[in-house]
Design an enzyme around this catalytic site. Structure first.
Site, PDB file in Angstrom:
ATOM      1  N   LYS A  84       3.372  12.333 -50.448  1.00 11.60           N
ATOM      2  CA  LYS A  84       3.192  11.266 -51.288  1.00 11.60           C
ATOM      3  C   LYS A  84       4.623  10.669 -51.993  1.00 11.60           C
ATOM      4  CE  LYS A  84       1.848  13.284 -55.725  1.00 11.60           C
ATOM      5  NZ  LYS A  84       1.107  13.239 -57.012  1.00 11.60           N
ATOM      6  N   SER A 124      -2.935   2.984 -51.525  1.00 13.83           N
ATOM      7  CA  SER A 124      -2.015   2.835 -52.247  1.00 13.83           C
ATOM      8  C   SER A 124      -1.538   1.512 -52.508  1.00 13.83           C
ATOM      9  CB  SER A 124      -0.647   3.655 -52.014  1.00 13.83           C
ATOM     10  OG  SER A 124       0.148   3.284 -52.729  1.00 13.83           O
ATOM     11  N   TYR A 148       6.568   6.486 -46.422  1.00  9.75           N
ATOM     12  CA  TYR A 148       5.350   6.802 -47.000  1.00  9.75           C
ATOM     13  C   TYR A 148       4.439   5.646 -46.973  1.00  9.75           C
ATOM     14  CZ  TYR A 148       2.224   7.452 -50.767  1.00  9.75           C
ATOM     15  OH  TYR A 148       0.844   7.311 -51.620  1.00  9.75           O
ATOM     16  N   LYS A 152       0.599   4.766 -45.011  1.00 10.23           N
ATOM     17  CA  LYS A 152      -0.550   4.335 -45.808  1.00 10.23           C
ATOM     18  C   LYS A 152      -1.005   3.271 -45.165  1.00 10.23           C
ATOM     19  CE  LYS A 152      -1.010   7.628 -48.627  1.00 10.23           C
ATOM     20  NZ  LYS A 152      -2.489   8.229 -48.773  1.00 10.23           N
ATOM     21  N   LEU A 199       7.012   8.194 -63.849  1.00  9.96           N
ATOM     22  CA  LEU A 199       7.518   8.026 -65.167  1.00  9.96           C
ATOM     23  C   LEU A 199       6.495   9.132 -66.168  1.00  9.96           C
ATOM     24  CD1 LEU A 199       8.964   6.474 -67.386  1.00  9.96           C
ATOM     25  CD2 LEU A 199       6.945   4.800 -67.299  1.00  9.96           C
TER      26      LEU A 199
HETATM   27  P1  NAD Z   1      -1.205  15.827 -54.657  1.00 14.22           P
HETATM   28  O1  NAD Z   1      -0.084  16.159 -53.724  1.00 14.22           O
HETATM   29  O2  NAD Z   1      -1.398  16.199 -56.061  1.00 14.22           O
HETATM   30  O3  NAD Z   1      -2.592  16.151 -53.650  1.00 14.22           O
HETATM   31  C1  NAD Z   1      -2.583  16.121 -52.371  1.00 14.22           C
HETATM   32  C2  NAD Z   1      -3.031  17.531 -51.830  1.00 14.22           C
HETATM   33  O4  NAD Z   1      -2.999  17.362 -50.632  1.00 14.22           O
HETATM   34  C3  NAD Z   1      -2.109  18.572 -52.391  1.00 14.22           C
HETATM   35  O5  NAD Z   1      -3.147  19.542 -52.793  1.00 14.22           O
HETATM   36  C4  NAD Z   1      -1.748  19.435 -50.960  1.00 14.22           C
HETATM   37  O6  NAD Z   1      -1.665  20.717 -51.136  1.00 14.22           O
HETATM   38  C5  NAD Z   1      -2.833  18.934 -49.964  1.00 14.22           C
HETATM   39  N1  NAD Z   1      -2.073  18.594 -48.630  1.00 14.22           N
HETATM   40  C6  NAD Z   1      -1.075  17.909 -48.368  1.00 14.22           C
HETATM   41  N2  NAD Z   1      -0.936  17.895 -47.010  1.00 14.22           N
HETATM   42  C7  NAD Z   1      -2.158  18.619 -46.454  1.00 14.22           C
HETATM   43  C8  NAD Z   1      -2.468  18.825 -45.270  1.00 14.22           C
HETATM   44  N3  NAD Z   1      -1.718  18.603 -44.385  1.00 14.22           N
HETATM   45  N4  NAD Z   1      -3.453  19.501 -45.237  1.00 14.22           N
HETATM   46  C9  NAD Z   1      -4.150  20.117 -46.190  1.00 14.22           C
HETATM   47  N5  NAD Z   1      -3.997  19.723 -47.277  1.00 14.22           N
HETATM   48  C10 NAD Z   1      -2.845  18.840 -47.514  1.00 14.22           C
HETATM   49  O7  NAD Z   1      -1.318  13.992 -54.711  1.00 14.22           O
HETATM   50  P2  NAD Z   1      -2.285  13.303 -55.464  1.00 14.22           P
HETATM   51  O8  NAD Z   1      -1.364  12.572 -56.486  1.00 14.22           O
HETATM   52  O9  NAD Z   1      -3.467  13.845 -55.664  1.00 14.22           O
HETATM   53  O10 NAD Z   1      -2.486  12.170 -54.378  1.00 14.22           O
HETATM   54  C11 NAD Z   1      -3.675  12.250 -53.349  1.00 14.22           C
HETATM   55  C12 NAD Z   1      -3.653  11.021 -52.472  1.00 14.22           C
HETATM   56  O11 NAD Z   1      -3.689   9.845 -53.068  1.00 14.22           O
HETATM   57  C13 NAD Z   1      -2.333  10.926 -51.296  1.00 14.22           C
HETATM   58  O12 NAD Z   1      -2.922  10.668 -50.154  1.00 14.22           O
HETATM   59  C14 NAD Z   1      -1.781   9.937 -52.193  1.00 14.22           C
HETATM   60  O13 NAD Z   1      -0.799   9.355 -51.255  1.00 14.22           O
HETATM   61  C15 NAD Z   1      -2.417   8.963 -52.799  1.00 14.22           C
HETATM   62  N6  NAD Z   1      -2.113   8.187 -53.988  1.00 14.22           N
HETATM   63  C16 NAD Z   1      -1.679   8.769 -55.026  1.00 14.22           C
HETATM   64  C17 NAD Z   1      -1.076   8.205 -55.846  1.00 14.22           C
HETATM   65  C18 NAD Z   1      -0.459   8.784 -57.160  1.00 14.22           C
HETATM   66  O14 NAD Z   1       0.460   8.285 -58.041  1.00 14.22           O
HETATM   67  N7  NAD Z   1      -0.621  10.202 -57.456  1.00 14.22           N
HETATM   68  C19 NAD Z   1      -0.775   6.861 -56.007  1.00 14.22           C
HETATM   69  C20 NAD Z   1      -1.248   6.223 -54.873  1.00 14.22           C
HETATM   70  C21 NAD Z   1      -2.198   6.929 -53.577  1.00 14.22           C
HETATM   71  C1  UD1 Z   2       6.055   4.962 -57.265  1.00 18.24           C
HETATM   72  C2  UD1 Z   2       6.183   4.705 -56.036  1.00 18.24           C
HETATM   73  C3  UD1 Z   2       4.841   4.241 -55.212  1.00 18.24           C
HETATM   74  C4  UD1 Z   2       3.831   5.235 -55.620  1.00 18.24           C
HETATM   75  C5  UD1 Z   2       3.672   5.662 -57.138  1.00 18.24           C
HETATM   76  C6  UD1 Z   2       2.682   6.740 -57.429  1.00 18.24           C
HETATM   77  C7  UD1 Z   2       8.627   4.031 -55.594  1.00 18.24           C
HETATM   78  C8  UD1 Z   2       9.554   3.054 -55.478  1.00 18.24           C
HETATM   79  N1  UD1 Z   2       7.379   3.906 -55.661  1.00 18.24           N
HETATM   80  O1  UD1 Z   2       5.495   3.914 -57.987  1.00 18.24           O
HETATM   81  O2  UD1 Z   2       5.006   4.036 -53.982  1.00 18.24           O
HETATM   82  O3  UD1 Z   2       2.551   4.911 -54.992  1.00 18.24           O
HETATM   83  O4  UD1 Z   2       4.967   6.045 -57.392  1.00 18.24           O
HETATM   84  O5  UD1 Z   2       3.371   7.912 -56.975  1.00 18.24           O
HETATM   85  O6  UD1 Z   2       8.985   5.244 -56.166  1.00 18.24           O
HETATM   86  N2  UD1 Z   2      10.783   4.995 -64.383  1.00 18.24           N
HETATM   87  C9  UD1 Z   2      11.981   4.931 -65.239  1.00 18.24           C
HETATM   88  N3  UD1 Z   2      12.177   6.047 -65.289  1.00 18.24           N
HETATM   89  C10 UD1 Z   2      11.740   7.197 -64.683  1.00 18.24           C
HETATM   90  C11 UD1 Z   2      10.816   6.865 -63.893  1.00 18.24           C
HETATM   91  C12 UD1 Z   2      10.385   5.664 -63.815  1.00 18.24           C
HETATM   92  O7  UD1 Z   2      12.360   4.015 -65.965  1.00 18.24           O
HETATM   93  O8  UD1 Z   2      12.386   8.409 -64.693  1.00 18.24           O
HETATM   94  C13 UD1 Z   2      10.248   3.544 -64.266  1.00 18.24           C
HETATM   95  C14 UD1 Z   2      10.315   2.766 -63.051  1.00 18.24           C
HETATM   96  O9  UD1 Z   2      11.443   1.964 -62.782  1.00 18.24           O
HETATM   97  C15 UD1 Z   2       8.912   1.714 -63.043  1.00 18.24           C
HETATM   98  C16 UD1 Z   2       7.976   2.672 -63.723  1.00 18.24           C
HETATM   99  O10 UD1 Z   2       8.650   3.615 -64.551  1.00 18.24           O
HETATM  100  O11 UD1 Z   2       9.182   0.618 -63.579  1.00 18.24           O
HETATM  101  C17 UD1 Z   2       7.193   3.710 -62.821  1.00 18.24           C
HETATM  102  O12 UD1 Z   2       7.618   4.131 -62.252  1.00 18.24           O
HETATM  103  P1  UD1 Z   2       6.816   5.708 -61.231  1.00 18.24           P
HETATM  104  O13 UD1 Z   2       6.144   6.142 -62.246  1.00 18.24           O
HETATM  105  O14 UD1 Z   2       7.834   6.252 -60.510  1.00 18.24           O
HETATM  106  O15 UD1 Z   2       5.863   4.490 -60.380  1.00 18.24           O
HETATM  107  P2  UD1 Z   2       6.231   3.321 -59.344  1.00 18.24           P
HETATM  108  O16 UD1 Z   2       7.646   3.196 -59.123  1.00 18.24           O
HETATM  109  O17 UD1 Z   2       5.444   2.320 -59.814  1.00 18.24           O
END
Ligand code: NAD
Ligand code: UD1
Length: 345
Positions: A84, A124, A148, A152, A199
């Site tokens: 991710k 996402s 990435y 999705k 962030l």
């Molecule tokens: P994470 O990395 O904490 O969790 C993902 C889990 O999947 C991990 O435990 C990893 O070990 C496992 N994994 C990865 N590849 C694998 C594989 N090939 N086989 C088996 N297990 C595998 O991430 P998260 O933040 O919990 O995100 C979960 C889902 O949500 C992801 O698909 C991510 O793209 C999506 N998502 C996350 C965010 C975010 O901000 N965290 C935002 C939008 C979408």
């Molecule tokens: C990012 C990803 C997005 C993903 C999401 C959750 C990018 C361009 N986008 O979103 O695809 O789904 O994370 O994993 O990477 N910021 C700072 N200082 C920092 C970090 C962030 O100022 O050190 C600001 C960024 O400019 C933004 C906000 O904080 O305005 C949030 O950033 P972040 O947490 O990285 O999330 P996204 O960029 O929204």
């Protein structure tokens, strides 16, 4: 219901596991631990008093997955597994397509083979690309600006094709906005390896004194205070949205996309100020140039989730910051190994 969670040991999956167990479901966690730790299992047990089944395997091991679906009489799958990190995906696109797209194909083969037809997918808001209007509703045009995001988008399209091919499938793509925070116990949360990209974990480590200061990426955006605005959503609200989606899917064959956000945008400086309130410490920061690829503002229209699922986010920014701080204090960092193929920071 018997529910298998791919990637169930990760940040979001572990919180969903807690809510599912507490709602009386049986949970099977299927994860290769490439971005999570075996100790998460004990923490889930500690919170819920229940022991989920854990299978350590890759989703691309189709036979293992098929056996797991059969053996545990799985009725629905929640698909979290994937890589991710946006920046990393630009450097290592093959790993991203292999894990995310090929991994999903493998999961779908195993589900078809075993007749499991209900799927909740971790989508996402990145699939909306550069916002053409705000708030973002599900009808907003889709695009991707990095590998990435493209994985999705491809997966969503693949899932839609599948539902057209056979009306028995029930698939919902939940498009997450910015999940943050942790379970109120502080036992599970987001613990990225190395220097965080996002962030909230970055701020938590500055507050803990592990990092010197936050770099605020730009204060010249057309937003109220000039810093980037995002729709931060408490991970427990997000988790509850999954349980609502699972129940809803039972009555809704077909393919659906639903936003999970709060509908409320907060700036980087709002987040800093709220975190300072939550932790009672100073949070040094410095304004630096914009980060490439960032948009000024991004927030959801969460209306469809309320209309369809009867779900809306309830927890505020202070609860998001307070829970992240509690997790930071209980857990510290350096918990995870660094054996994840294709993961940078
Ligand atoms: P994470 O990395 O904490 O969790 C993902 C889990 O999947 C991990 O435990 C990893 O070990 C496992 N994994 C990865 N590849 C694998 C594989 N090939 N086989 C088996 N297990 C595998 O991430 P998260 O933040 O919990 O995100 C979960 C889902 O949500 C992801 O698909 C991510 O793209 C999506 N998502 C996350 C965010 C975010 O901000 N965290 C935002 C939008 C979408
Ligand atoms: C990012 C990803 C997005 C993903 C999401 C959750 C990018 C361009 N986008 O979103 O695809 O789904 O994370 O994993 O990477 N910021 C700072 N200082 C920092 C970090 C962030 O100022 O050190 C600001 C960024 O400019 C933004 C906000 O904080 O305005 C949030 O950033 P972040 O947490 O990285 O999330 P996204 O960029 O929204």
């Amino acid at each position: 219901m018997n529910v298998l969670l791919t990637g169930g040991m990760g940040y979001i999956g572990s919180h969903v596991a807690v809510v599912l167990l507490q709602a009386g479901h049986r949970v099977i966690l299927y994860d290769n631990l490439c971005n999570s730790e075996a100790s998460v299992l004990a923490r889930i047990e500690q919170i819920t008093g229940k022991t989920p089944t854990f299978i350590q395997a890759d989703i691309r091991a189709t036979k293992t997955l098929t056996d797991a679906l059969k053996q545990h009489a799985v009725e629905a799958v929640m698909h979290f597994a994937g890589l991710k990190a946006v920046g990393e995906s630009v450097e290592k696109p093959i790993e991203y397509y292999a894990n995310n797209v090929e991994g999903t194909v493998s999961l779908l083969e195993a589900m078809r083979e075993t007749g499991v037809r209900s799927l909740v997918f971790s989508g996402s808001a990145t699939v909306y690309g550069e916002p053409q209007y705000l708030p973002l509703d599900e009808a907003h045009p889709l695009s991707a600006t990095n590998p990435y995001g493209r994985t999705k988008l491809h997966i969503e399209e693949m899932l839609r094709d599948l539902s057209v091919s056979n009306p028995l499938w029930r698939i919902v793509c939940l498009r997450y906005f910015n999940p943050v925070g942790a379970h109120e116990s502080g036992l599970i949360g987001e613990n990225p390896v190395g220097i965080p990209n996002n962030l909230m974990p970055y701020i938590a480590r500055v507050a803990a004194g592990e990092l010197k200061e936050l770099s605020v990426f730009g204060n010249d955006y057309p937003t109220p205070d000039g810093t980037g605005v995002r729709d931060y959503i408490h991970v427990m609200d997000l988790a509850e949205g999954h349980v609502a989606a699972l129940a809803w899917l039972a009555e809704h064959p077909g393919w659906y996309a639903i936003n999970l956000g709060t509908g409320q945008g907060y700036s980087v400086l709002d987040m800093v100020a709220t975190f300072v309130r939550a932790c009672g410490r100073d949070l040094p920061y410095r304004i630096v140039p914009r980060r490439a690829g960032d948009v000024a503002a991004c927030y959801a229209d969460p209306g469809k989730a309320l209309r369809e699922l009867g779900w809306r986010a309830r927890r505020d920014l202070l609860e998001m910051c307070a829970s992240a701080w509690k997790f930071q204090n209980r857990t510290g960092t350096g918990l995870l190994g660094s054996d994840c193929e294709g993961r940078l920071s």
